[in-house]
Design a protein around this motif. Structure first.
Motif, PDB file in Angstrom:
ATOM      1  N   TYR A  87      72.940  53.497 133.484  1.00 59.89           N
ATOM      2  CA  TYR A  87      73.348  52.549 132.835  1.00 59.89           C
ATOM      3  C   TYR A  87      72.580  51.947 131.731  1.00 59.89           C
ATOM      4  O   TYR A  87      72.983  51.597 130.487  1.00 59.89           O
ATOM      5  CB  TYR A  87      73.780  51.312 133.660  1.00 59.89           C
ATOM      6  CG  TYR A  87      74.421  50.388 133.100  1.00 59.89           C
ATOM      7  CD1 TYR A  87      75.682  50.536 132.304  1.00 59.89           C
ATOM      8  CD2 TYR A  87      74.089  48.782 132.892  1.00 59.89           C
ATOM      9  CE1 TYR A  87      76.487  49.513 131.528  1.00 59.89           C
ATOM     10  CE2 TYR A  87      74.674  47.809 132.093  1.00 59.89           C
ATOM     11  CZ  TYR A  87      75.837  48.215 131.396  1.00 59.89           C
ATOM     12  OH  TYR A  87      76.591  47.148 131.005  1.00 59.89           O
ATOM     13  N   LEU A  88      71.298  51.821 132.131  1.00 59.27           N
ATOM     14  CA  LEU A  88      70.304  51.513 131.054  1.00 59.27           C
ATOM     15  C   LEU A  88      70.300  52.583 129.702  1.00 59.27           C
ATOM     16  O   LEU A  88      70.379  52.173 128.748  1.00 59.27           O
ATOM     17  CB  LEU A  88      68.753  51.289 131.455  1.00 59.27           C
ATOM     18  CG  LEU A  88      68.763  50.390 132.621  1.00 59.27           C
ATOM     19  CD1 LEU A  88      67.126  50.284 133.126  1.00 59.27           C
ATOM     20  CD2 LEU A  88      68.986  48.907 131.763  1.00 59.27           C
ATOM     21  N   ALA A  89      70.283  53.903 130.168  1.00 57.48           N
ATOM     22  CA  ALA A  89      70.514  54.765 129.058  1.00 57.48           C
ATOM     23  C   ALA A  89      71.788  54.622 128.428  1.00 57.48           C
ATOM     24  O   ALA A  89      71.846  54.966 127.121  1.00 57.48           O
ATOM     25  CB  ALA A  89      70.420  56.183 129.989  1.00 57.48           C
ATOM     26  N   ALA A  90      73.032  54.362 128.933  1.00 52.04           N
ATOM     27  CA  ALA A  90      74.287  54.219 128.323  1.00 52.04           C
ATOM     28  C   ALA A  90      74.198  53.057 127.350  1.00 52.04           C
ATOM     29  O   ALA A  90      74.527  53.242 126.262  1.00 52.04           O
ATOM     30  CB  ALA A  90      75.238  53.902 129.348  1.00 52.04           C
ATOM     31  N   PRO A  98      74.958  57.480 115.863  1.00 53.68           N
ATOM     32  CA  PRO A  98      76.036  58.451 115.993  1.00 53.68           C
ATOM     33  C   PRO A  98      75.391  59.778 116.343  1.00 53.68           C
ATOM     34  O   PRO A  98      76.059  60.532 117.092  1.00 53.68           O
ATOM     35  CB  PRO A  98      76.730  58.341 114.662  1.00 53.68           C
ATOM     36  CG  PRO A  98      76.368  57.278 114.245  1.00 53.68           C
ATOM     37  CD  PRO A  98      75.063  57.060 114.210  1.00 53.68           C
ATOM     38  N   ALA A  99      74.073  60.088 115.895  1.00 57.42           N
ATOM     39  CA  ALA A  99      73.390  61.580 116.034  1.00 57.42           C
ATOM     40  C   ALA A  99      73.172  61.691 117.247  1.00 57.42           C
ATOM     41  O   ALA A  99      73.317  62.638 118.216  1.00 57.42           O
ATOM     42  CB  ALA A  99      72.512  62.024 115.138  1.00 57.42           C
ATOM     43  N   ASN A 100      72.330  60.425 118.005  1.00 51.98           N
ATOM     44  CA  ASN A 100      72.034  60.435 119.330  1.00 51.98           C
ATOM     45  C   ASN A 100      73.321  60.556 120.340  1.00 51.98           C
ATOM     46  O   ASN A 100      73.128  61.319 121.478  1.00 51.98           O
ATOM     47  CB  ASN A 100      71.250  59.166 119.691  1.00 51.98           C
ATOM     48  CG  ASN A 100      69.835  59.120 119.190  1.00 51.98           C
ATOM     49  OD1 ASN A 100      69.420  60.379 118.711  1.00 51.98           O
ATOM     50  ND2 ASN A 100      69.271  58.365 118.842  1.00 51.98           N
ATOM     51  N   LEU A 101      74.387  59.981 120.073  1.00 52.28           N
ATOM     52  CA  LEU A 101      75.355  59.922 120.772  1.00 52.28           C
ATOM     53  C   LEU A 101      76.225  61.257 120.871  1.00 52.28           C
ATOM     54  O   LEU A 101      76.577  61.869 121.890  1.00 52.28           O
ATOM     55  CB  LEU A 101      76.480  58.895 120.425  1.00 52.28           C
ATOM     56  CG  LEU A 101      78.102  58.688 120.944  1.00 52.28           C
ATOM     57  CD1 LEU A 101      77.722  58.662 122.484  1.00 52.28           C
ATOM     58  CD2 LEU A 101      78.752  57.753 120.601  1.00 52.28           C
ATOM     59  N   LYS A 102      76.270  61.962 119.732  1.00 54.41           N
ATOM     60  CA  LYS A 102      76.701  63.171 119.770  1.00 54.41           C
ATOM     61  C   LYS A 102      75.853  64.223 120.477  1.00 54.41           C
ATOM     62  O   LYS A 102      76.313  65.163 121.318  1.00 54.41           O
ATOM     63  CB  LYS A 102      76.958  63.782 118.285  1.00 54.41           C
ATOM     64  CG  LYS A 102      77.847  63.070 117.586  1.00 54.41           C
ATOM     65  CD  LYS A 102      77.821  63.353 116.138  1.00 54.41           C
ATOM     66  CE  LYS A 102      79.120  62.457 115.559  1.00 54.41           C
ATOM     67  NZ  LYS A 102      79.079  62.525 113.847  1.00 54.41           N
ATOM     68  N   TRP A 151      75.234  57.018 132.674  1.00 53.30           N
ATOM     69  CA  TRP A 151      75.009  57.109 131.544  1.00 53.30           C
ATOM     70  C   TRP A 151      76.287  57.388 130.642  1.00 53.30           C
ATOM     71  O   TRP A 151      76.513  56.801 129.602  1.00 53.30           O
ATOM     72  CB  TRP A 151      73.925  58.454 131.058  1.00 53.30           C
ATOM     73  CG  TRP A 151      73.678  58.516 129.772  1.00 53.30           C
ATOM     74  CD1 TRP A 151      73.360  57.868 128.843  1.00 53.30           C
ATOM     75  CD2 TRP A 151      72.830  60.024 129.544  1.00 53.30           C
ATOM     76  NE1 TRP A 151      72.987  58.438 127.877  1.00 53.30           N
ATOM     77  CE2 TRP A 151      72.548  59.734 128.025  1.00 53.30           C
ATOM     78  CE3 TRP A 151      72.561  60.990 130.006  1.00 53.30           C
ATOM     79  CZ2 TRP A 151      71.977  60.775 127.200  1.00 53.30           C
ATOM     80  CZ3 TRP A 151      72.051  62.077 129.166  1.00 53.30           C
ATOM     81  CH2 TRP A 151      71.781  61.860 127.974  1.00 53.30           C
ATOM     82  N   LEU A 152      76.872  58.472 131.124  1.00 49.75           N
ATOM     83  CA  LEU A 152      78.012  58.873 130.085  1.00 49.75           C
ATOM     84  C   LEU A 152      79.244  58.995 130.846  1.00 49.75           C
ATOM     85  O   LEU A 152      80.474  59.614 130.247  1.00 49.75           O
ATOM     86  CB  LEU A 152      77.844  60.414 129.507  1.00 49.75           C
ATOM     87  CG  LEU A 152      76.663  60.229 128.294  1.00 49.75           C
ATOM     88  CD1 LEU A 152      76.379  61.659 128.140  1.00 49.75           C
ATOM     89  CD2 LEU A 152      77.093  59.540 127.116  1.00 49.75           C
ATOM     90  N   GLY A 153      79.327  58.790 132.178  1.00 49.17           N
ATOM     91  CA  GLY A 153      80.517  58.722 133.120  1.00 49.17           C
ATOM     92  C   GLY A 153      80.701  59.971 133.521  1.00 49.17           C
ATOM     93  O   GLY A 153      81.841  60.481 134.181  1.00 49.17           O
TER      94      GLY A 153
END
Length: 255
Positions: A87-90, A98-102, A151-153
């Motif tokens: 969750y901390l990473a999320a 946006p680059a990190n999310l992708k 982190w991402l579900g």
């Protein structure tokens, strides 16, 4: 707003149908697509976790004769520990570029592609039918599953890799996956709602429409599960996951 609600409901209903048959994949499909249509990462995770928990509850009810309560509780304890750093990473990823999310999406979906490929093609001929998975690797699988879920579900791939170290009955495998979703996800939802209430309020209007549609889809496909051509569905889902992963990485390189 209505377009977002309708599209989200369609995405979650289709993903619920796939998970009803295969046992995992709801988050792998729906989180990237929800983000793609404009739902922020944390509300998207909250949506997916809510739908996944409710859908898994139906699966547990249908496959209750194949449950493994002791193993499910052990997995839940490890996943809860993994969810906290996840969750901390999320939070970091949601507030980063946006680059990190992708890149994060591409990594997680890529794991899903590998897991799905191994599930379809990876049974080793020297593993006897009915052999239990390697219990020495279980803590690592459950901890990393919790981290990815927080982190991402997308906590399915590590557990799938672990399950593939044995050759359990398909119903037993699906029942185990559903049971750990039901036991673990409420903790994650409570954590998100407590720490970041706006996440819950952002997701709630969509959830009011998406949840009934997803439960209807789950109920229908759970009944049809034994008659569906699972191999064709797995190939279709593998192709879509590959495209999603490739798109995430291409977008990342293009930034």
């Amino acid at each position: 707003m209505w377009a977002e609600i309708i599209l989200s409901s369609i995405i979650l209903s289709v993903a619920s149908a796939i998970q009803s048959v295969v046992g995992f994949g709801l988050a792998l499909f729906s989180v990237p697509l929800l983000v793609l249509i404009g739902v922020p990462l944390l509300p998207a995770i909250f949506l997916v976790m809510s739908v996944s928990c409710a859908s898994a509850l139906l699966g547990v009810g249908r496959l209750r004769g194949d449950l493994q309560p002791k193993l499910a509780i052990q997995a839940t304890m490890a996943r809860v520990v993994g969810i906290l750093p996840g969750y901390l990473a999320a939070l970091y990823t949601a507030n980063s570029s946006p680059a990190n999310l992708k890149a994060a999406m591409g990594f997680a979906i890529g794991l899903g592609v590998i897991a799905q490929s191994r599930k379809m093609f990876g049974d080793a001929p020297d593993v006897p039918e009915g052999q239990e998975p390697n219990m020495k690797m279980a803590p690592y699988a459950f901890l990393s599953s919790g981290f990815l879920a927080g982190w991402l579900g997308m906590g399915g791939p590590p557990v799938i890799f672990w399950l593939l170290s044995g050759r359990q009955d398909a119903k037993k495998t699906r029942a185990f996956l559903y049971s750990i979703y039901v036991l673990t996800i409420p903790f994650q939802l409570a954590l998100m709602a407590y720490h970041c209430p706006q996440t819950m309020w952002r997701a709630l209007p969509i959830l009011l429409f998406a949840l009934p549609a997803s439960l209807a889809s789950t109920s229908y496909f759970l009944r049809l599960g034994d008659r569906l051509e699972v191999a064709k569905l797995q190939k279709l889902s593998l192709g879509l996951l590959t495209l999603l992963s490739a798109k995430a990485f291409l977008d990342w390189f293009a930034v």
